[in-house]
Every structure is written in structure tokens, then in C-alpha cells.
Design an enzyme around this catalytic site. Structure first.
Site, PDB file in Angstrom:
ATOM      1  N   LYS B 184      30.074  40.465  39.173  1.00 49.46           N
ATOM      2  CA  LYS B 184      31.495  40.556  39.530  1.00 49.46           C
ATOM      3  C   LYS B 184      31.996  42.025  39.408  1.00 49.46           C
ATOM      4  CE  LYS B 184      35.939  38.945  40.034  1.00 49.46           C
ATOM      5  NZ  LYS B 184      36.626  38.533  38.949  1.00 49.46           N
ATOM      6  N   ASN B 192      38.775  47.646  42.213  1.00 50.91           N
ATOM      7  CA  ASN B 192      39.835  47.778  41.176  1.00 50.91           C
ATOM      8  C   ASN B 192      40.365  49.031  40.938  1.00 50.91           C
ATOM      9  OD1 ASN B 192      39.749  45.058  41.169  1.00 50.91           O
ATOM     10  ND2 ASN B 192      40.390  44.914  38.881  1.00 50.91           N
TER      11      ASN B 192
END
Lengths: 311, 311
Positions: B184, B192
């Protein structure tokens, strides 16, 4: 000496003004400040004392300037596609061309058009910003180290250095131009880019621990890239970096690097001269400058028209 | 099953709502949306079909919620200093705690307070944003992979996965939680941070060649950092990165990652969970993630109160 100044931003105007004040016959190629300077002259504010040149020879095109003994190039490197055609009309047999532009690749561009033997490079350490038209604010420093593109300490370089020094700009001739170019990049690559990217001054970036470490790491990459070029002597690393950081904090904490101002004012950035060509030179010698490349990518993303790819 | 949801942002509300819709007794700890949800219920818009829960059990403090069988933690990791005290009142003997928070370190924090045997971690792949109070927009995906912090494929993890899957959230149990956490991070660390830093969506960053290369280089660093942890099997590199980039372009080009929204809305960023702890784990195994560290430094500079050092 008859001198033509190409590129009349803060640096070109400041150096040209000092040379005129010292008695040289200086011709300025002007754009934004043409009206103001030809009508009312040029004002320099400086910690060394303000001065004002009532009569300044300003021109809109290089063709009107006539031949000169020395071309001083201080053009923003992002306008280099026009450089050769700006310089050509000024040249007579023995005209020297001295570029004090930022970054790498400028001398080579001039040499390709006019021959290596005409070309010198100078590394300017000077803090200056433009004020209203006809006004330049000299803020800090004011020194040039210059050398022949072809290498070696020539009598011509020594003469030019003496002339510049006599005009109140500390100047010395050096044998290894590449070394002083890379030394300047050790400062320019982290500070120009990070200040432009973040909108923060050098002092702010140095006061914040994680960006201070980042700046030191970027400097170490640039030093490794430079030292791989076979300089006459290597740029030192650890003590040198700390010394540069301390000097920057002391003298240039609030200074806004030219690239920061370019970004704030919506101009393109000198990415090719300060980032892309140094990255290519380093890569050719097997040195990866990962953080420099990352900074270049982030700056490039913000360039005018560059974020429209996905539209 | 009696479930307590801690952290009622978009992800916590969405997963909790699906579980309630499937018949579970869900208790939400609410803050911003308390008034709206306890008065008028919870509305989910979703490509799988909108739905609305008229009666939702909302609480202002964990003490009012009572004991539960499962605590589902979806708190922003930057609020982790309150996590242990929020979870404690909900625990009875056999309560399991499943954190679907971003990044690393969340399970360990819970394990230190309540014991490794209580703790599971889940990696949520879901695109959801909050709308007006009482409304969550589920945008894309909606899947969880979960596993025991202690490792191995337990009957408990299998039961929980089956329960979540039956509630319309694709879910599977895995034996190696650390592997899915690092997988992830391969997405979270570049997207992000870069979206938060530049204000650009994943699609824009991928359409621009230099930032696309940068994203791939960051992903390679994260994969190297993860693979140095001794995962049950290594995360692949080249084909895998291209596959993730292509899938992101296809499905999430316009998606605004949570950290981008946090920055736009002036909230702190989850820098510790997504950057600092992964950097520490990588460094412990001798892997330098230079670009990740640089991204973290640039994000940290923009944190509230963080650029005031030189004031």
C-alpha cells in the site's frame, strides 16, 4: 573599453553601471527599462553607496549598438535561444565574450557559434534585484571569478579581471572555469530551486531541520557530480558544506534567489542551465544526483503550460 | 456482531455504514457529524448504489458506547496520541481491534497497550470523501486485506474477512500483514505526498513526463525498503510499477488522495505513519530512500507552525 551588455536584468545593469562609473563606454541592450533609462538614467542603490548615471547608452536592438571590445552576457539562460543572434552584431576581430549567466552550457553555446577562443565565463556572486524601471537594488556581495572556456590562466583573463576589479567589483581570474561553475552550482541548485518551489527564503529553509538536512544532502550530490568531471582539484565535502550553510545563514538568510523571483513573477525558470545540463554531465560520469533530479521534476511541473498534459 | 468504529472520516463512516446495512450493530464515535447523523442518519452515495441509514448509533465519547466485539479503527494517524484512550473503554475479554489506518506503526501502538493477540491490521483500498455532514461519497474501489499483527492466517482473521466481504466490501485475510502494508505504501508514499505538495491530481502528475519518472523512482525506493524487511515474498519491481501507474491512470486519475485534501483543508498530514516510520524501518535495514526522505522534508516544511523557525 567599449563594452556591450546583453541581458539587462539586475545583474547586467549593476555590473554595467559599475563599469560605466569607472569610465568605460558601456552600451546596454534594454527591454523593460528602455524608456526609463534612456530618458532619466540609471540609479543603483548599494550598501557600498548609492549612485546615479544620468546618461546611459541604451539600445533596443544589438544592431544599433555597433562593435565592442567586450560583450558582457547576463541574459536569463531561458532566453538563450536568442543569445547568438544578439551577440553576433557586436563582434569585431578581437572581441571577447564574457558570460556571467547562471549554470552550465552558456559558454559552449557561444563557443559553438563564435569559437572557443572568444569565450570566457564568469561566476558572479552578487545579490541584486530590480526595482522600478531605471532602478537596481544591489543588496549584498558583488564579485566575479572568471576564466577562459579553453582553460588556463590567460593574459586576457587577467587583464579583464583587473579591469572589473578596478571598477569596484571584486574580481579574479582563475585557470579552471569548470571548477568555479560547479562550486556555484553547490549553492544555486539547492537554494534557487527549493526557494522557488516552496516560496521560502534560504533562512527559513535552513531554520527547519528537515530542509536543512535536505539542502546539505543536495549539496553533497552536486559536489560528487562536479568532482566526477575531473576538476583541477576536487571541491571538498563535509566542512565545506557546513561552511556554505553558515555563510548563507549569516549573509543571505532573507535573500530571494533569482529563480524564486522568476517563479513569483510568473517567468520561466533557468532549469536547463542550472538543473538539466548539470544532471547530464553528472550522469555521463556515472553519478546519480537523485535529489537534484527530483527537484528539477517538481520545478518543471510548475512551469507555464507544463501542468496541462492531462487536460 | 457488535462493532465500534473509532475515527469517523470518510473511510470509517463508509465501512461502518456497509456493516450496519448488513445487519451488524454498529456504534460510531462521531465528532464533526454528530449532530447531523444522530438527527437525520447517514447517507452514502456510491457507484454500487446509494443508500441511507435512517437510525445510526452515534456517540461523543467512547465511554458511552459500551463494550463491543470488534473495534474498527479508521482514525487519522496524526491523532494517534488519543487512540489508546479511545479504544480502551470498548474492550472486553475477546474484543479484536482491527486498524485500517494508513501507514506503519498503528498496530504496534495498539499492541503495546492491549497486547499483540488483540490486534489485526487491514489495508483499505477505497476512494471516499466526506460531503456535507451526514453524507459520504464513496467514489471508487472498496476492498480490505487484513491480517494478524502476530502473523499467520488465523481463523479469526478468516472469520472477520468473511463478515466484511458479506457486507459488500471485498475482503480477504492474508498471512503477511507487513507485505500488504508495504504494498500500500508503494502507492501512498508517492501519490499522497506529491499530490499534497503540488496540489495536482495523480492523473496530472502521471501525464507530466518528469513527475511520472519521479513517481516510478519513488516506488522503486519503497519496494526496496519493503523487501529489505524480510517479507514472506518480495514485492516485484519493474512490471509491477508500470502496472500500478497504468491502473492509477485508468481508475484514480482525478482522485484526490486523503493527504491532498488534508493539506488543502489545513489539517496536519499523516507524515509519521506514511513517511517517518517507513523511513526508519528502511534505514534500520540499510536502505536509503533518498527521494522519500526529500518528499517528507518538503511536506514537513509546510506543516502548520513548521515554517516559523526563523521568525
Amino acid at each position: 573599453m567599449r563594452i556591450g551588455v546583453i541581458g539587462s536584468g539586475a545583474v547586467g545593469l549593476y555590473f554595467g553601471a559599475r563599469l560605466q562609473l569607472a569610465g568605460h563606454d558601456v552600451h546596454f541592450l534594454l527591454r523593460r527599462d528602455y524608456e526609463a533609462i534612456t530618458a532619466s538614467g540609471l540609479t543603483i542603490t548599494s550598501p557600498a553607496g548609492d549612485f546615479r548615471l544620468e546618461r546611459v547608452k541604451g539600445f533596443r536592438t544589438p544592431g544599433e549598438m555597433g562593435k565592442v571590445d567586450l560583450v558582457l552576457v547576463a541574459l536569463k539562460a531561458f532566453a538563450n535561444m536568442h543569445l547568438v543572434e544578439m551577440v553576433r552584431p557586436l563582434l569585431q576581430d578581437d572581441t571577447a565574450v564574457l558570460t556571467v549567466q547562471n549554470g552550465l552550457g552558456n559558454e559552449e553555446l557561444l563557443a559553438e557559434a563564435f569559437g572557443v577562443e572568444r569565450v570566457l565565463g564568469g561566476v558572479a556572486i552578487v545579490g541584486a534585484n530590480r526595482g522600478e524601471p531605471g532602478v537596481v537594488h544591489h543588496l549584498t556581495y558583488g564579485a566575479i571569478r572568471l576564466g577562459e572556456l579553453g582553460g588556463g590562466l590567460s593574459p586576457r583573463a587577467e587583464r579583464l579581471a583587473a579591469m572589473v576589479d578596478a571598477a569596484g567589483i571584486r574580481c579574479e581570474a582563475v585557470a579552471d572555469l569548470r571548477k568555479i561553475r560547479w562550486e556555484k552550482l553547490v549553492w544555486n541548485i539547492p537554494f534557487n530551486g527549493l526557494c522557488a518551489l516552496t516560496g521560502q527564503t534560504p533562512g527559513r529553509l535552513l531554520a527547519h531541520p528537515s530542509t536543512r538536512r535536505l539542502i546539505a544532502a543536495i549539496m553533497a550530490e552536486v559536489i560528487a557530480g562536479g568532482n566526477a568531471q575531473g576538476l583541477s582539484e576536487p571541491i571538498p565535502t563535509h566542512g565545506y558544506i557546513e561552511e556554505v550553510l553558515a555563510r548563507t545563514e549569516r549573509n543571505s538568510g532573507d535573500y530571494r534567489p533569482s529563480m524564486m523571483i522568476d517563479r513569483l513573477e510568473g517567468r520561466p525558470l533557468e532549469l536547463e542551465a542550472i538543473y538539466q545540463i548539470p544532471l547530464q554531465h553528472a550522469a555521463k560520469r556515472g553519478v546519480e544526483m537523485a535529489r537534484v533530479e527530483m527537484l528539477q521534476a517538481l520545478l518543471d511541473l510548475g512551469e507555464p503550460g507544463k501542468d496541462d498534459g492531462a487536460a
